[in-house]
Scaffold this active site. Structure first.
Site, PDB file in Angstrom:
ATOM      1  N   ASP A  41      40.874  61.983  22.110  1.00 13.27           N
ATOM      2  CA  ASP A  41      42.015  61.476  21.335  1.00 13.27           C
ATOM      3  C   ASP A  41      42.968  60.673  22.212  1.00 13.27           C
ATOM      4  OD1 ASP A  41      43.038  63.497  22.846  1.00 13.27           O
ATOM      5  OD2 ASP A  41      44.155  64.462  21.214  1.00 13.27           O
ATOM      6  N   HIS A 245      37.048  40.079  43.025  1.00 14.90           N
ATOM      7  CA  HIS A 245      37.727  41.024  42.129  1.00 14.90           C
ATOM      8  C   HIS A 245      37.603  42.468  42.620  1.00 14.90           C
ATOM      9  CE1 HIS A 245      37.715  37.973  38.574  1.00 14.90           C
ATOM     10  NE2 HIS A 245      38.641  37.732  39.472  1.00 14.90           N
ATOM     11  N   ASP A 262      46.199  41.249  46.733  1.00 10.64           N
ATOM     12  CA  ASP A 262      46.482  40.402  45.570  1.00 10.64           C
ATOM     13  C   ASP A 262      47.146  41.319  44.567  1.00 10.64           C
ATOM     14  OD1 ASP A 262      46.538  38.787  43.332  1.00 10.64           O
ATOM     15  OD2 ASP A 262      44.520  37.977  43.629  1.00 10.64           O
ATOM     16  N   ASP A 273      52.193  36.917  40.488  1.00  5.61           N
ATOM     17  CA  ASP A 273      50.770  36.995  40.878  1.00  5.61           C
ATOM     18  C   ASP A 273      50.697  36.477  42.310  1.00  5.61           C
ATOM     19  OD1 ASP A 273      48.067  36.941  41.155  1.00  5.61           O
ATOM     20  OD2 ASP A 273      47.704  35.413  39.622  1.00  5.61           O
ATOM     21  N   HIS A 354      36.762  29.689  44.099  1.00  3.33           N
ATOM     22  CA  HIS A 354      37.500  29.980  42.864  1.00  3.33           C
ATOM     23  C   HIS A 354      38.513  28.865  42.642  1.00  3.33           C
ATOM     24  CE1 HIS A 354      40.905  31.303  45.373  1.00  3.33           C
ATOM     25  NE2 HIS A 354      40.067  32.078  46.043  1.00  3.33           N
ATOM     26  N   HIS A 358      46.580  28.726  38.377  1.00  2.00           N
ATOM     27  CA  HIS A 358      46.603  28.793  36.913  1.00  2.00           C
ATOM     28  C   HIS A 358      48.037  28.924  36.449  1.00  2.00           C
ATOM     29  CE1 HIS A 358      47.222  33.130  37.617  1.00  2.00           C
ATOM     30  NE2 HIS A 358      46.297  33.008  38.553  1.00  2.00           N
ATOM     31  N   HIS A 365      46.954  35.147  33.628  1.00  2.00           N
ATOM     32  CA  HIS A 365      46.295  33.850  33.427  1.00  2.00           C
ATOM     33  C   HIS A 365      46.881  33.338  32.122  1.00  2.00           C
ATOM     34  CE1 HIS A 365      42.696  35.210  36.109  1.00  2.00           C
ATOM     35  NE2 HIS A 365      43.802  34.995  36.774  1.00  2.00           N
ATOM     36  N   GLU A 383      46.732  29.215  44.965  1.00  2.00           N
ATOM     37  CA  GLU A 383      46.038  30.311  45.649  1.00  2.00           C
ATOM     38  C   GLU A 383      44.733  29.912  46.329  1.00  2.00           C
ATOM     39  OE1 GLU A 383      44.425  33.245  42.823  1.00  2.00           O
ATOM     40  OE2 GLU A 383      45.534  32.211  41.258  1.00  2.00           O
ATOM     41  N   TYR A 387      36.691  32.473  52.553  1.00  2.00           N
ATOM     42  CA  TYR A 387      36.000  33.771  52.628  1.00  2.00           C
ATOM     43  C   TYR A 387      34.744  33.589  53.468  1.00  2.00           C
ATOM     44  CZ  TYR A 387      39.133  33.986  48.709  1.00  2.00           C
ATOM     45  OH  TYR A 387      40.268  33.887  47.941  1.00  2.00           O
ATOM     46  N   ARG A 396      43.285  34.852  51.599  1.00  2.00           N
ATOM     47  CA  ARG A 396      43.823  34.110  50.450  1.00  2.00           C
ATOM     48  C   ARG A 396      45.330  34.249  50.523  1.00  2.00           C
ATOM     49  NH1 ARG A 396      41.087  36.161  46.687  1.00  2.00           N
ATOM     50  NH2 ARG A 396      42.404  37.691  45.654  1.00  2.00           N
ATOM     51  N   GLU A 398      48.756  33.276  47.990  1.00  2.00           N
ATOM     52  CA  GLU A 398      49.047  32.871  46.607  1.00  2.00           C
ATOM     53  C   GLU A 398      50.550  32.941  46.370  1.00  2.00           C
ATOM     54  OE1 GLU A 398      47.232  35.413  43.635  1.00  2.00           O
ATOM     55  OE2 GLU A 398      47.629  33.954  42.044  1.00  2.00           O
TER      56      GLU A 398
HETATM   57  N1  GLY Z   1      45.385  38.180  40.511  1.00  2.00           N
HETATM   58  C1  GLY Z   1      44.617  37.359  39.675  1.00  2.00           C
HETATM   59  C2  GLY Z   1      44.607  35.984  40.124  1.00  2.00           C
HETATM   60  O1  GLY Z   1      45.005  35.692  41.234  1.00  2.00           O
HETATM   61  O2  GLY Z   1      44.285  35.098  39.392  1.00  2.00           O
HETATM   62 MN    MN Z   2      46.397  36.880  42.288  1.00  2.00          MN
HETATM   63 MN    MN Z   3      46.303  34.081  40.403  1.00  2.00          MN
END
Ligand code: GLY
Ligand code: MN
Ligand code: MN
Length: 434
Positions: A41, A245, A262, A273, A354, A358, A365, A383, A387, A396, A398
């Site tokens: 539940d 991810h 991240d 983000d 990648h 965004h 996103h 970002e 790698y 990375r 961002e």
């Molecule tokens: N944390 C998700 C991205 O960087 O798009």
């Molecule tokens: Mn991110």
């Molecule tokens: Mn991002």
């Protein structure tokens, strides 16, 4: 509602912007999200519907907003329908919104209980030409469950088959992508809370710390500042950083490795983000620093390139070409790799696999339309990353920037990013521990 109250003017002006896009004779209807079942539940933590929040500030489940700008009765041009509070509900689930609180929160002056919804809607639809219904539209969203909005679309079309139905989502995408001053203040708050969380990590990080312990430091800071996770946090040490991810976050941070974080705070449903990459021992190795500086240069140049009038596609392409040059200098690409690249797949794709960034806002996103040029008020993540699994290095960085007529404004500018500053802060923390 955990965040501080928000000026209802934010939602009043958002509705005004949407109304300007609706043709005469329109009725637009937006539903709250379902509370999703988990096991037995149990239910998942409720997530407010971003569009409903954008237009009303309402986060409560089962709520419905109806906009009928041309309704004959001026009292029916904006109506919010809510669950009627009762003692049993309050005992089990807690306080539900009363009408006066909902009016104050949303700036919608007509608040009704859900029991009146069907009758009022029937009256409005008799006079309406177009019915704008909402749907979750995102090119990467593969939704296999029927959302509350989708169920509503199906049921309404069955009951009123002769109306002309239209998609509300493209209109909301056009308005939501441009952030107002009040929205930017909330996004700045999310960025500042993220900054506090990351500074806490810089004080805490040392060899032997587990990735999940870093996660705990961050959520402690976010929660005490009335925020929550913007998304599942990635705390990836060593080669884990090359898994884009990764979120097991269950490994020890080892001496000599980097750790990629991240992570972002969500404050009042507006998201940060953010990505930073820190040296576990407080000092970058020569090779780690070379790679780090390359990523930082591309991030800085790409921030500068986030200007009014640019297309996302061109902005990304520019950064991928810059990254080619950096990867050549790092010895990771050869000139022949670059000669072989195609227009769609730059050579840098091998190490920077990648997107560059965004739109960011009520969704991480966020909604936007790829054919639209950047305008003032867009908020973008920037970002870039490199790698190199065989070297156990993933970097990375961002940041979150606002596009303005005077050039980009970085909401995350206060978050340490210079390698020297990071080393200094970590070494100061280490001295304090001794
Ligand atoms: N944390 C998700 C991205 O960087 O798009
Ligand atoms: Mn991110
Ligand atoms: Mn991002």
């Amino acid at each position: 509602m955990r965040h501080a109250p928000i000026d209802s003017q934010l939602f009043v002006s958002n509705r005004k912007r949407l109304r300007a896009l609706l043709p005469p004779g329109s009725v637009a209807i937006v539903n709250a999200n379902d509370v999703l079942p988990s096991n037995a539940d149990g239910t998942l933590a409720p997530i407010p519907n971003s569009d409903l929040f954008y237009l009303s500030g309402i986060e409560q489940e089962q709520s419905i907003l109806v906009l009928a700008p041309d309704a004959f009765d001026p009292n029916q041009r904006e109506i919010l329908f809510l669950r009627e509070p009762n003692e049993l509900l309050e005992t089990w689930e807690g306080r539900k919104l009363k009408k006066d609180a909902a009016i104050k929160m949303s700036g919608v002056t007509q608040v009704k209980w859900l029991g009146e919804f069907e009758t009022i809607l029937r009256g409005l639809l008799c006079d309406a030409e177009f019915v704008y219904l909402n749907s979750n539209e995102h090119k990467r969203a593969e939704v296999v469950v029927e959302t509350r909005d989708a169920r509503f679309v199906r049921e309404l079309q069955q009951r009123y088959p002769l109306h002309s139905y239209r998609r509300l989502a493209p209109l909301l995408h056009r308005t939501r992508v441009v952030k107002s001053k009040l929205e930017l203040e909330l996004m700045q708050r999310a960025a500042d809370i993220t900054n506090d969380g990351l500074r806490r990590v810089l004080n805490f990080l040392q060899p032997g710390v587990m990735e999940y312990e870093i996660e705990a430091e961050l959520i402690h800071e976010f929660t005490r500042q009335r925020a929550r996770w913007a998304y599942n946090p990635i705390v990836a040490s060593g080669a884990n950083a090359c898994i884009l991810h990764y979120n097991e976050n269950d490994q020890p941070c080892k001496k000599g490795d980097l750790v990629l974080l991240d992570v972002g705070a969500c404050y009042a449903n507006y998201n940060a983000d953010l990505t930073r990459t820190f040296p576990v021992s407080g000092k970058f190795s020569k090779r780690q620093r070379e790679i780090y500086q390359a990523v930082l240069r591309v991030m800085r140049a790409s921030i500068a390139g986030a200007t009014v009038g640019k297309l996302h596609r061109d902005w990304t392409r520019e950064s991928k070409l810059m990254m080619n040059e950096e990867l050549l200098s790092l010895g990771l690409l050869k000139k022949s790799d670059i000669k072989k690249q195609s227009a769609e797949t730059p050579a840098s794709q091998k190490y920077f696999n990648h997107g560059l960034g965004h739109a960011l806002g009520l969704d991480v996103h966020d909604v936007w339309q790829q054919a639209e040029h950047f305008t003032e008020g867009w908020v973008l993540t920037v970002e870039p990353g490199i790698y190199v699994p065989k070297e156990g290095i993933g970097v990375r960085l961002e940041n979150n920037v606002v596009v303005t007529a005077n050039g980009p404004v970085d909401l995350t500018a206060k978050i340490p990013v210079e390698a020297d500053e990071i080393e200094e802060l970590m070494q100061r923390a280490a001295r304090g521990r001794r």
